[in-house]
Each structure stands twice: as structure tokens, then as C-alpha cells.
Design an enzyme around this catalytic site. Structure first.
Site, PDB file in Angstrom:
ATOM      1  N   HIS A 207     -18.523 -14.119   3.316  1.00  0.00           N
ATOM      2  CA  HIS A 207     -17.985 -13.287   2.290  1.00  0.00           C
ATOM      3  C   HIS A 207     -18.126 -14.324   1.073  1.00  0.00           C
ATOM      4  CE1 HIS A 207     -14.611 -11.437   5.148  1.00  0.00           C
ATOM      5  NE2 HIS A 207     -15.714 -11.204   5.125  1.00  0.00           N
TER       6      HIS A 207
ATOM      7  N   THR B  20     -13.437 -18.135   3.809  1.00  0.00           N
ATOM      8  CA  THR B  20     -12.947 -19.320   3.003  1.00  0.00           C
ATOM      9  C   THR B  20     -13.052 -20.267   3.974  1.00  0.00           C
ATOM     10  OG1 THR B  20     -11.143 -17.840   2.133  1.00  0.00           O
ATOM     11  CG2 THR B  20     -10.873 -20.193   1.929  1.00  0.00           C
TER      12      THR B  20
ATOM     13  N   ASP C 162     -10.776  -9.835   8.989  1.00  0.00           N
ATOM     14  CA  ASP C 162     -12.237  -9.173   9.149  1.00  0.00           C
ATOM     15  C   ASP C 162     -13.009  -9.824  10.045  1.00  0.00           C
ATOM     16  OD1 ASP C 162     -14.367  -7.414   8.187  1.00  0.00           O
ATOM     17  OD2 ASP C 162     -15.238  -8.949   7.043  1.00  0.00           O
TER      18      ASP C 162
END
Length: 362
Positions: A205, A180, A301
Site C-alpha cells: 500500500h 504500514t 486487506d
């Protein structure tokens, strides 16, 4: 206090479904819906939302124009909910570069079923956006020219044909993971790099089919070559390889040369591609010749993978809280003792250039 949400979409069906989904969550409250940004501004003048769920293609004022206006005048976390199409995906990427906190891709057909199936993803995106650092979401001005890189031989620009020179050219590698807030941060970093820089592997991501458009857009604005990674792509100086959405990317070594493996597999830490998968492979095959950088993102992650890189002799960095949109992944890496250094977003391009010769210095 519940998180207040404004929904802006020109489709009445989408507005109805989005409102029903978000109101399933007890901590979310939809305070208004609007068919375009101008109607929304009238409503928001009475009560400003914590998060906005925004379509991109709308009448009177498109979502990208509204987002830029919003971030310039009153920064507010925005989740883009955009139609997944070739042109739409590029528009959505522009919106994220303008400061959107997250993106939910939606198809042109079967919207109602798709949105209901994606309810958990949408709710989590709104919750994450509500915790975002809005100051870090502001679009940044074009960075000042990066400091001159260290002096190199001609091998750094045009490798000699014999194997020894090729090995020296491809020996160093930078692995970078983000989530993000990462699309905007990556553009800020990569556009500051000169054409001669270490090879960079990136896991961002991002939904499947968006990474190709994202890489293409970065390639247009950066001096370095940026491309979506394909299986067996060479890892070369001046090249940035971005893991494709829905696939894992690993570093591999064949003799003196690096290449990437792009492969399917289970989600790791709920992500595919996963930063941990990339970082573990870099720890194994890059070792002390590698640099690991973990940036803004929700969750953990990459934190364990960064620790594996550190243990293998790599130099490791985490982005600092002040410049993160979401201080989740870097925070976990710092907690694990995985990050040798904590740096601001403004310093990461310089860190990459400094680490061209860091191996010989350590």
C-alpha cells in the site's frame, strides 16, 4: 489519554494547517510545532510526543538525518509529510527505509486545500503510527547472507527455448502483501535473496507515483530484479514485480506462462492496489504452485485472499506480531485460519527460497 503529536515543518502555513487538522480529532493533541529538528529537540526534551509529523527537506538538519538519529537514540513513530516530486519521493522512500511509520504525500502547490482535503487520511495515519511497534521500526542491519538455495538445473537461470522448460521455470510464484511498515520490511527480505529465486509479486500500500521510485531503489540494493509492474509483464524467476500505486495487479496465465494484468478499478478494502485482489487471482491461476505471505499492515486487506489461496492448495504464511510494525493484516489472516504458518520477518527470505521446490514436496 490523547495521542500527543509534534509537528516539524519549515513552512509556517503547513504547521498551522496541520495543527488545525489534527486538533479536530478529540483523541489527538498537538503539544508543539517547530520549523526544524533542532528546535523540535529542545521542545521535546520537556515533553516527548507519542507521534512526530515530519517534513523531509528543512534547514539546519534534514528530515532523513533526524529520523536516523531519532531511531538510533529514541525510537518514536514518525509520519512523513513530504512534497510529492521526483526527487522528493526518493527522499521520502529513504526516510521510510530509515524507520518512518507512514507517509502522506503533499504537492508543492495548493498545500492548504490539499491538506484540508486529506485531513481524514492524516488523522488516521497518526492514530496508526501511535499503535506501531517502535522496536520493529528500527532500521535493521544488513542481513546475513541467505542460506544457499536448493540445487537447480540450468533452466532456473536461463530457460530453454522450448515450451516445456519455460513452463517449469515460471510455474511457481510467491505473492506478498503488506502495508504500514512494509517498505522497510520488504527491503530487508528482498536484499537477502540471491539472483536465483522464485518470481515474486508484491502489493505494498503506497501512494501513486511512489511505487516506481521504491522499486528502482530496491533494484539498486538487491541481487534480484525489482521493477514496478506494467500490464502483461512476464512473471519470471529472479524477478520481483511491485503493483503500481493507484492500480490493481492480478496474476494471469497464458498456456504454460504467467504474466500480470495491471488494471484500474474500484478501491478494494479501501486500497488500490489491494492485496485481496492479487491473492484471489493467485489462488485462481497459481493454486498449489503458489505461496502467499501476508505481512505488517493496518486493517484486514489480504486476509480473505490468503484464505482463498490456502483453499486452492497454496502454502500460506503470516508475519508474527513481534516483528510487525502493525499487527493488523496478519492478525486477521490468523483469525480466519488463512495462515498455515506464522513466521518472523527474519525467516521470510528463507521461506521464499524453501518454497522453490515445495510444490514437488507437497
Amino acid at each position: 489519554m490523547p495521542i500527543s503529536v509534534m509537528i516539524i515543518d519549515d513552512s509556517a502555513v503547513v504547521r498551522q494547517v496541520l495543527q488545525a487538522i489534527l486538533e479536530q480529532a478529540p483523541d489527538l493533541q498537538v503539544i508543539g510545532v517547530a520549523s526544524d529538528p533542532l528546535f523540535a529537540l529542545d521542545k521535546m526534551a520537556r515533553q516527548w510526543p507519542d507521534v512526530i509529523v515530519l517534513d523531509v527537506e528543512m534547514p539546519r538538519m534534514d528530515g532523513v538525518t533526524f529520523l536516523r538519529k531519532l531511531m538510533a537514540e529514541r525510537p518514536t513513530p514518525v509520519v512523513i509529510c513530504s512534497t510529492l516530486a521526483e526527487t522528493g519521493s526518493e527522499t521520502a522512500l529513504l526516510a521510510m527505509a530509515a524507520g518512518a511509520a507512514d507517509i502522506i504525500a503533499k504537492p508543492k502547490a495548493g498545500l492548504r486545500d490539499f491538506l484540508q482535503q486529506s485531513a481524514a487520511e492524516l488523522i488516521q495515519a497518526v492514530r496508526t503510527a501511535a499503535r506501531a511497534n517502535v522496536n520493529a521500526l528500527r532500521p535493521r542491519t544488513r542481513p546475513a547472507p541467505a542460506p544457499a538455495p536448493p540445487r537447480h538445473s540450468a533452466d532456473a537461470v536461463l530457460p530453454a527455448a522450448h515450451s516445456h522448460a519455460m513452463a517449469r521455470t515460471t510455474e511457481r510464484v510467491v505473492a506478498l502483501g503488506t502495508s504500514t511498515g512494509g517498505t522497510q520490511a520488504l527491503e530487508h527480505i528482498l536484499s537477502a535473496l540471491p539472483r536465483v529465486c522464485p518470481p515474486i509479486l508484491v502489493v505494498q500500500h503506497m501512494p501513486e507515483k511512489f511505487t516506481a521510485a521504491f522499486a528502482e531503489r530496491l533494484n539498486q540494493v538487491c541481487a534480484v530484479e525489482v521493477k514496478e509492474a506494467r500490464d502483461n509483464d512476464r512473471v519470471l524467476a529472479g524477478r520481483v514485480l511491485i503493483a503500481p500505486g493507484g492500480r490493481h495487479m492480478l496474476l494471469k496465465r497464458s498456456g504454460a506462462q504467467y504474466h500480470v494484468q495491471v488494471t484500474d478499478g474500484p478501491h478494494v478494502n479501501r486500497h488500490k492496489p489491494s492485496v485481496d485482489v492479487l491473492f484471489r487471482s493467485v489462488a485462481r491461476y497459481g493454486g498449489r504452485n503458489a505461496t502467499g505471505i501476508l505481512m505488517t499492515g493496518m486493517g484486514d486487506d489480504g486476509a480473505r485472499g490468503l484464505k482463498e489461496m490456502l483453499d486452492a492448495g497454496a502454502d500460506t504464511y503470516a508475519q508474527d506480531e513481534a516483528s510487525c510494525v502493525v499487527f493488523g493484516m496478519p492478525k486477521e489472516a490468523i483469525r480466519l485460519g488463512a495462515a498455515r504458518h506464522v513466521v518472523s520477518l527474519e525467516r521470510i527470505a528463507q521461506v521464499i527460497l524453501q518454497n522453490q521446490t515445495a510444490v514437488t514436496a507437497r
